[in-house]
Motif scaffolding. Structure first.
Motif, mmCIF file in Angstrom:
data_model
loop_
_atom_site.group_PDB
_atom_site.id
_atom_site.type_symbol
_atom_site.label_atom_id
_atom_site.label_comp_id
_atom_site.label_asym_id
_atom_site.label_seq_id
_atom_site.Cartn_x
_atom_site.Cartn_y
_atom_site.Cartn_z
ATOM 1 N N HIS A 14 0.908 -0.873 -0.364
ATOM 2 C CA HIS A 14 -0.233 0.313 -0.172
ATOM 3 C C HIS A 14 1.323 1.196 -0.102
ATOM 4 O O HIS A 14 1.547 1.455 1.230
ATOM 5 N N THR B 231 0.253 3.125 3.907
ATOM 6 C CA THR B 231 0.446 2.773 4.660
ATOM 7 C C THR B 231 2.121 1.974 4.783
ATOM 8 O O THR B 231 2.411 1.366 6.123
ATOM 9 N N GLU C 86 -5.166 -1.943 10.204
ATOM 10 C CA GLU C 86 -4.016 -1.526 9.820
ATOM 11 C C GLU C 86 -4.129 -0.700 8.285
ATOM 12 O O GLU C 86 -3.992 0.331 7.861
ATOM 13 N N GLN C 87 -4.215 -2.032 7.868
ATOM 14 C CA GLN C 87 -4.125 -1.818 5.830
ATOM 15 C C GLN C 87 -2.475 -1.451 6.123
ATOM 16 O O GLN C 87 -2.152 -0.997 4.420
ATOM 17 N N GLY C 88 -1.572 -1.639 7.119
ATOM 18 C CA GLY C 88 -0.133 -1.474 6.665
ATOM 19 C C GLY C 88 0.706 -1.938 7.590
ATOM 20 O O GLY C 88 -0.066 -3.165 8.617
ATOM 21 N N SER D 240 -2.133 7.642 9.549
ATOM 22 C CA SER D 240 -2.288 6.188 8.651
ATOM 23 C C SER D 240 -1.986 7.562 7.839
ATOM 24 O O SER D 240 -2.992 8.848 7.309
ATOM 25 N N ALA E 227 -3.237 5.608 4.879
ATOM 26 C CA ALA E 227 -4.545 5.270 3.659
ATOM 27 C C ALA E 227 -5.712 6.029 4.589
ATOM 28 O O ALA E 227 -6.084 6.847 5.351
#
Lengths: 418, 418
Positions: free
Chosen positions: A230, A233, B196-198, B358, B360
């Motif tokens: 991503h 992130t 989190e997407q990270g 964040s 994102a």
């Protein structure tokens, strides 16, 4: 030799180029004339008729190379060959290939009218194919002439419409050679007249290029593997960004190529990024690397140095690289004696010439391994080639034909070359 | 407050996540649940029924955001809101979005069973849309809640099948808001629980991320124009190679981003090369540049510095550049008081937390401009998101829900926050 009637030659060239360009003409006024198609056959047949009308004895070989012969009166088992290829790329220009055939016809006709029969035979050849535009195989014409192709090489090959090479050749009325013979004993020299397909002569204001070497060409695909993630992130420190790495690699290879200087050229022409989405860090990049030079050793040194840089960058950035070589063509030298004769002729006639190399491949490189061969260039406007806007001024085309006339005279009308 | 029964919460989360994941399940065991489709409607209806069964009062707003309300007994005109979005990307994971809804339901139900009626209302919201996966419009759910969308914005918009947004909304039984009202007066805070997407929390072995800022995001397309030419016949000195230039530009921008350090991130995710052929020098390269940071001023400085480098390279290499900005999102700060309360709670409960930003976008950034908002992260395994392999360990999901329980207790069960 009397002064050549410049204007007649120019007019002759333009007329014949326009005439032959009808076969395969595109809406852009370019030409699409792919091997063994109807337009290709029509062009060869038209040339055959023209050659007959001009008093040449004509014949095809088995695969469809067309020859026009002016017989010699003394050394009947010795032939000087000139010509080039009749096929084009898709929507190509009017000069790449066929100019060498038209130029050859005009030159031989001129010599015949001016000086009568030569001592040696002179032949002009309209070779079937050089571009690899229909089938993924280049130099089909010249390779057949020198006996450097085998039937099995062609058997799996298809065009984009799925038509097999084997079907296409039969449909056109030709066939594979029964026996892949050596080059004919009588062929003593090959002279090819061609447009430069580069911008060097024009930029340096020269009318004639005398090619000393055709560059060797190595092509690689470089695969750089990192980790897709991503874009928002993933902190910079946690990235294994294949595009960041590839950017560095490409920049450093190109900088190195500039440092090496002429005649080395390196090109990254194709770049594929995976997944190629704005908000995803690229996990993989595959790029092509095309390297050319007239000296194998220099190429090897360059490649070693370049790949060391790639490895360092990959190591430094925790990326994996895989390098796959898929083309490995050695440089080919043209015949030194022929280069010297043409050079002297240019000097004597105060022609604005340049000794140079060819970065592009030509039929001459196939012949050069078998018989003394020379490749003569005329300028290409803006270096454009393989495009319908390809253009050379008529006076430059004429200059090329005049050089061809002189060297053919030297080789075919004189007992000994000097 | 008594110790929470960890195992029950974990089991509850997993069961409910698996249950809701039936709606839109893909063959990869991922989810495709696009706005206003049948699977989307089925998921909202299933949630509504679940909420009713659990004793929530439920209602939709006009556009299809689903609310489940637990009424307060003292401050009836004050509501604490939690939740996230119910839509997914194509073949997305089971946690992005819906984990915040399921977590909210579990947290409120726990509080109700443990402590009875809150002083203030607590609502959980299952927002209609955040991803922009069906129509090119993001944050449809939250933007409608805060009154930040106008009917005319949606009127030209279609999905990939050519279905108009206006048709899709009507077909699903919802409609545009008659009057695009301000955010409801009773909403006093929004708390979003999200993965989190990270990969930061996992890499740093933290269970909870307390978000202080959502990064601003600027996106550019950089067009680098040189001159396409033959890879063999154009000496290095005569080239205007758009890929050579772009390689340098990409390498230098990325190096600069690394030098700036966290939390700045820069990504070149998309690269288009023209004509993208191994033996042609690229005449044009277009690449994307995505830059994110929590501080607008830093982003501006970075961009100025980066673009100066681009211009220098372009000038040096005789290339033209055009830069087109097509996204310009300001950074958004989360509510400092909420961050501090949650931080203190984490400390008191010896939770392994991290104050972070964040990279994102999230619904929280839409709410934060209107009411005190907090965004709480749990780790994402390997940082994977927007993919069916998205995964978070059950204990980490439970830890997130426990933090949500504590902050909701603080906000809704206590007279004053501390």
């Amino acid at each position: 030799m009397k002064a050549l009637k410049d204007l007649d030659i120019e007019k002759n060239i333009i007329n014949l180029i326009e005439w032959i360009s009808k076969y395969g003409k595109t809406s852009d006024d370019g030409i699409t004339r792919l091997l063994y198609t109807d337009t290709w056959k029509d062009a060869q047949e038209a040339l055959k008729q023209l050659l007959n009308e001009k008093g040449f004895m004509t014949y095809y070989d088995e695969v469809g190379n067309l020859f026009g012969k002016l017989e010699g009166c003394k050394y009947k088992d010795e032939t000087i060959l000139t010509g080039s290829h009749i096929d084009t790329v898709v929507n190509g220009g009017k000069l790449d290939g066929q100019f060498g055939i038209i130029g050859g016809i005009i030159a031989i006709k001129y010599l015949k009218e001016k000086f009568g029969k030569p001592l040696r035979n002179i032949e002009v050849v309209s070779m079937a194919e050089e571009e690899g535009s229909r089938f993924p195989f280049t130099f089909w014409g010249s390779k057949n002439i020198v006996g450097a192709v085998e039937r099995k090489d062609m058997e799996g090959i298809k065009d984009v419409d799925g038509i097999k090479f084997t079907e296409a050749i039969e449909k056109s009325g030709f066939k594979f050679k029964e026996k892949n013979s050596e080059i004919r004993d009588d062929l003593k020299a090959f002279i090819e007249l061609h447009i430069e397909q580069g911008g060097v002569l024009e930029k340096e204001k020269k009318s004639i290029g005398i090619v000393e070497h055709i560059a060797g060409q190595k092509r690689f695909m470089v695969e750089v593997e990192g980790e897709a993630n991503h874009a928002g992130t993933t902190p910079m420190g946690y990235r294994r960004d294949a595009m960041h790495g590839s950017g560095k690699m490409i920049a450093q290879i190109m900088d190195l190529a500039k440092d090496y200087g002429d005649p080395l050229v390196a090109t990254v022409g194709r770049v594929e990024v995976v997944p190629n989405t704005t908000n995803v860090i690229p996990g993989k990049v595959v790029f092509s690397l095309d390297i050319r030079h007239v000296d194998s050793e220099v190429v090897t040194n360059f490649i070693n140095e370049a790949f060391l840089k790639l490895k360092d960058i990959a190591k430094d950035m925790d990326l994996k690289i895989k390098v796959n070589r898929y083309m490995d063509g050695e440089p080919v030298a043209m015949d030194t004696d022929l280069v010297n004769i043409i050079k002297r002729q240019c000097q004597e006639n105060r022609l604005n010439y340049k000794l140079m190399h060819s970065g592009a491949g030509h039929d001459s490189q196939v012949f050069a391994k078998h018989i003394p061969t020379s490749l003569i260039f005329v300028p290409s406007h803006k270096g454009i080639s393989h495009h319908y806007t390809e253009y050379t001024e008529a006076k430059d085309l004429a200059e090329g034909v005049k050089v061809l006339i002189k060297i053919l005279y030297n080789l075919a009308y004189m007992d000994k070359q000097h």
